[in-house]
Design a protein around this motif. Structure first.
Motif, mmCIF file in Angstrom:
data_model
loop_
_atom_site.group_PDB
_atom_site.id
_atom_site.type_symbol
_atom_site.label_atom_id
_atom_site.label_comp_id
_atom_site.label_asym_id
_atom_site.label_seq_id
_atom_site.Cartn_x
_atom_site.Cartn_y
_atom_site.Cartn_z
ATOM 1 N N GLN A 312 9.834 -11.552 -2.381
ATOM 2 C CA GLN A 312 10.616 -10.735 -1.167
ATOM 3 C C GLN A 312 11.204 -9.389 -1.746
ATOM 4 O O GLN A 312 11.096 -8.311 -0.880
ATOM 5 C CB GLN A 312 11.543 -11.670 -0.253
ATOM 6 C CG GLN A 312 12.262 -10.777 0.901
ATOM 7 C CD GLN A 312 12.919 -11.933 1.417
ATOM 8 O OE1 GLN A 312 13.709 -12.853 1.190
ATOM 9 N NE2 GLN A 312 13.632 -11.308 2.690
ATOM 10 N N ALA A 313 11.679 -9.525 -2.743
ATOM 11 C CA ALA A 313 12.400 -8.266 -3.321
ATOM 12 C C ALA A 313 11.269 -7.399 -3.552
ATOM 13 O O ALA A 313 11.528 -6.061 -3.414
ATOM 14 C CB ALA A 313 13.249 -8.728 -4.746
ATOM 15 N N GLY A 314 10.276 -7.654 -4.071
ATOM 16 C CA GLY A 314 8.821 -6.733 -4.477
ATOM 17 C C GLY A 314 8.511 -6.140 -3.015
ATOM 18 O O GLY A 314 8.401 -4.832 -3.209
ATOM 19 N N VAL A 315 8.388 -6.905 -2.215
ATOM 20 C CA VAL A 315 7.797 -6.351 -0.812
ATOM 21 C C VAL A 315 9.112 -5.288 -0.296
ATOM 22 O O VAL A 315 8.658 -4.162 0.066
ATOM 23 C CB VAL A 315 7.704 -7.599 0.298
ATOM 24 C CG1 VAL A 315 7.600 -6.656 1.596
ATOM 25 C CG2 VAL A 315 6.816 -8.402 -0.290
ATOM 26 N N GLN A 316 10.346 -5.732 -0.554
ATOM 27 C CA GLN A 316 11.483 -4.855 0.081
ATOM 28 C C GLN A 316 11.434 -3.486 -0.923
ATOM 29 O O GLN A 316 11.950 -2.603 -0.229
ATOM 30 C CB GLN A 316 12.834 -5.736 -0.009
ATOM 31 C CG GLN A 316 13.909 -4.965 0.907
ATOM 32 C CD GLN A 316 13.751 -4.833 2.389
ATOM 33 O OE1 GLN A 316 13.366 -5.899 2.920
ATOM 34 N NE2 GLN A 316 14.222 -3.689 2.905
ATOM 35 N N ALA A 317 11.468 -3.762 -2.095
ATOM 36 C CA ALA A 317 11.318 -2.337 -2.752
ATOM 37 C C ALA A 317 10.398 -1.502 -2.555
ATOM 38 O O ALA A 317 10.565 -0.276 -2.424
ATOM 39 C CB ALA A 317 11.093 -2.953 -4.425
ATOM 40 N N ALA A 318 9.036 -1.979 -2.222
ATOM 41 C CA ALA A 318 8.032 -1.143 -1.801
ATOM 42 C C ALA A 318 8.389 -0.477 -0.636
ATOM 43 O O ALA A 318 8.016 0.660 -0.409
ATOM 44 C CB ALA A 318 6.687 -1.924 -1.670
ATOM 45 N N SER A 319 8.812 -1.209 0.298
ATOM 46 C CA SER A 319 9.258 -0.731 1.772
ATOM 47 C C SER A 319 10.288 0.431 1.602
ATOM 48 O O SER A 319 10.217 1.282 2.322
ATOM 49 C CB SER A 319 9.613 -1.898 2.369
ATOM 50 O OG SER A 319 10.166 -1.497 3.824
ATOM 51 N N ASN A 320 11.383 0.054 0.637
ATOM 52 C CA ASN A 320 12.320 1.053 0.347
ATOM 53 C C ASN A 320 12.015 2.483 -0.157
ATOM 54 O O ASN A 320 12.678 3.287 -0.461
ATOM 55 C CB ASN A 320 13.676 0.525 -0.150
ATOM 56 C CG ASN A 320 14.239 -0.436 0.816
ATOM 57 O OD1 ASN A 320 13.713 -0.800 1.972
ATOM 58 N ND2 ASN A 320 15.213 -1.295 0.405
ATOM 59 N N GLY A 321 10.632 2.443 -0.799
ATOM 60 C CA GLY A 321 10.302 3.452 -1.469
ATOM 61 C C GLY A 321 10.744 3.420 -3.093
ATOM 62 O O GLY A 321 10.947 4.440 -3.777
ATOM 63 N N TRP A 322 11.282 2.126 -3.641
ATOM 64 C CA TRP A 322 11.748 2.158 -4.830
ATOM 65 C C TRP A 322 10.671 2.015 -5.910
ATOM 66 O O TRP A 322 10.818 2.206 -7.255
ATOM 67 C CB TRP A 322 12.620 0.705 -5.061
ATOM 68 C CG TRP A 322 13.901 0.610 -4.220
ATOM 69 C CD1 TRP A 322 14.291 1.723 -3.409
ATOM 70 C CD2 TRP A 322 15.110 0.203 -4.288
ATOM 71 N NE1 TRP A 322 15.495 1.467 -2.971
ATOM 72 C CE2 TRP A 322 16.168 0.642 -3.430
ATOM 73 C CE3 TRP A 322 15.290 -1.240 -5.313
ATOM 74 C CZ2 TRP A 322 17.216 -0.227 -3.531
ATOM 75 C CZ3 TRP A 322 16.645 -1.810 -5.130
ATOM 76 C CH2 TRP A 322 17.727 -1.223 -4.324
ATOM 77 N N VAL A 323 9.440 1.828 -5.502
ATOM 78 C CA VAL A 323 8.425 1.740 -6.422
ATOM 79 C C VAL A 323 7.105 2.353 -5.704
ATOM 80 O O VAL A 323 7.183 2.569 -4.473
ATOM 81 C CB VAL A 323 7.879 0.398 -6.705
ATOM 82 C CG1 VAL A 323 8.942 -0.466 -7.706
ATOM 83 C CG2 VAL A 323 7.655 -0.713 -5.597
#
Length: 323
Positions: A312-323
């Motif tokens: 979920q952290a990976g999905v959220q990071a992508a959604s937030n533009g962190w990766v």
């Protein structure tokens, strides 16, 4: 002042006194200088051997030879000896080069030559440090360097900097936690060298005078040795890579600032590595940090994202533009 000519401070004092007071005998010189007659006599013997005074065989007087004649004659003799010594040095250099060529254990390849093993690489780096004229650029990736390595590099770096060679090093951010590397970087900065850090580096690399580059034969295992490159095109490409990394790296003495999302460069790089399919173990190797440090960093990132799992952290990071 005249040690080079074979004169001690006392010999010089006696000679100067004789030039100022040519009327003084041994006893007079002894009183004038506040030393014993025996010390004056011993100094006169040395000055006579160097043809700076002429002793009177009929008494205890001596006549000083004019400095323009006596001292210049000694200097001319020393200059001749230095010239001979320099010829011997050049001959020795030529002999060393001949032996090195005859017994070179380096393997020639189309792009340059292979330096097999760590010892060959260290020997070649020492040679390049001695011959460098203008600049030395380097990437230091992987774990922190050992105290022995830093101690061996220090005199070579110091000699190069004193010759006017510019030294620029890029380390990984993890090196900021190593006391030995920090101390070395501060010492180097005091002599004029420059150091910066970045989360990851593509490989170890050394470029000298923009003419020769050393890169690992196997980037994942630098102990196998290095490839020494002389091709102008290849070296130019490696210089461009260095300058790009250098431009974005953080100078030692400055703290890497967090970005607009509150991420450090190391945290963002960890997210990128994991998104690219790296395991925690391989990400730790890339970042030159421990597995536990990677896990702590991911726990912190997961909490900041408000995620219940790493997926979920990976999905959220992508959604937030962190990766």
């Amino acid at each position: 002042m005249f040690d080079l000519l074979g004169l001690s401070a006392q010999h010089e004092a006696v000679y100067r006194a004789m030039l100022q007071r040519p009327d003084l005998n041994v006893a007079g010189l002894s009183d004038h200088l506040g030393v014993s007659s025996g010390e004056v006599s011993a100094a006169l013997d040395v000055l006579a051997d160097l043809a700076l005074v002429r002793l009177d065989p009929r008494g205890d007087h001596a006549r000083p030879v004019r400095p323009q004649a006596g001292l210049m004659a000694l200097l001319t003799k020393v200059e001749a000896e230095v010239a001979v010594r320099q010829q011997q040095v050049e001959a020795t250099k030529a002999a060393i080069a001949a032996i090195a060529t005859a017994h070179d254990d380096y393997h020639q390849v189309a792009e340059g030559r292979l330096l097999g093993g760590v010892d060959s690489v260290r020997d070649r780096l020492a040679e390049l440090a001695h011959s460098a004229r203008t600049e030395c650029l380097s990437f230091s990736s992987g774990g922190a360097q050992s105290p022995d390595t830093l101690e061996a590099e220090a005199p070579l770096d110091q000699q190069a900097l004193q010759r006017g060679v510019q030294i620029r090093n890029v380390y990984q951010d993890s090196f900021r936690n190593d006391p030995g590397t920090l101390a070395h970087a501060r010492w180097l900065a005091g002599l004029g060298g420059q150091s910066r850090t970045t989360p990851t580096l593509p490989m170890r690399m050394v470029i000298v005078d923009r003419e020769v580059a050393l890169v690992p034969i196997e980037p994942t295992n630098p102990r196998q040795g290095a490839l020494e490159l002389h091709s102008r095109g290849i070296v130019a490409g490696l210089i461009a890579l260095f300058e790009q990394v250098w431009h974005t790296a953080t100078p030692f003495g400055e703290q890497a600032a967090a970005d607009e999302q509150g991420l450090t460069r190391q945290e963002r790089e960890l997210l990128r590595l994991l998104a690219a399919g790296h395991t925690d173990e391989s990400a730790a190797r890339k970042l030159a940090i421990s597995l536990r440090s990677v896990q702590r960093m991911m726990t912190s990132l997961t909490e900041r994202l408000g995620a219940a799992s790493r997926f979920q952290a990976g999905v959220q990071a992508a959604s937030n533009g962190w990766v």
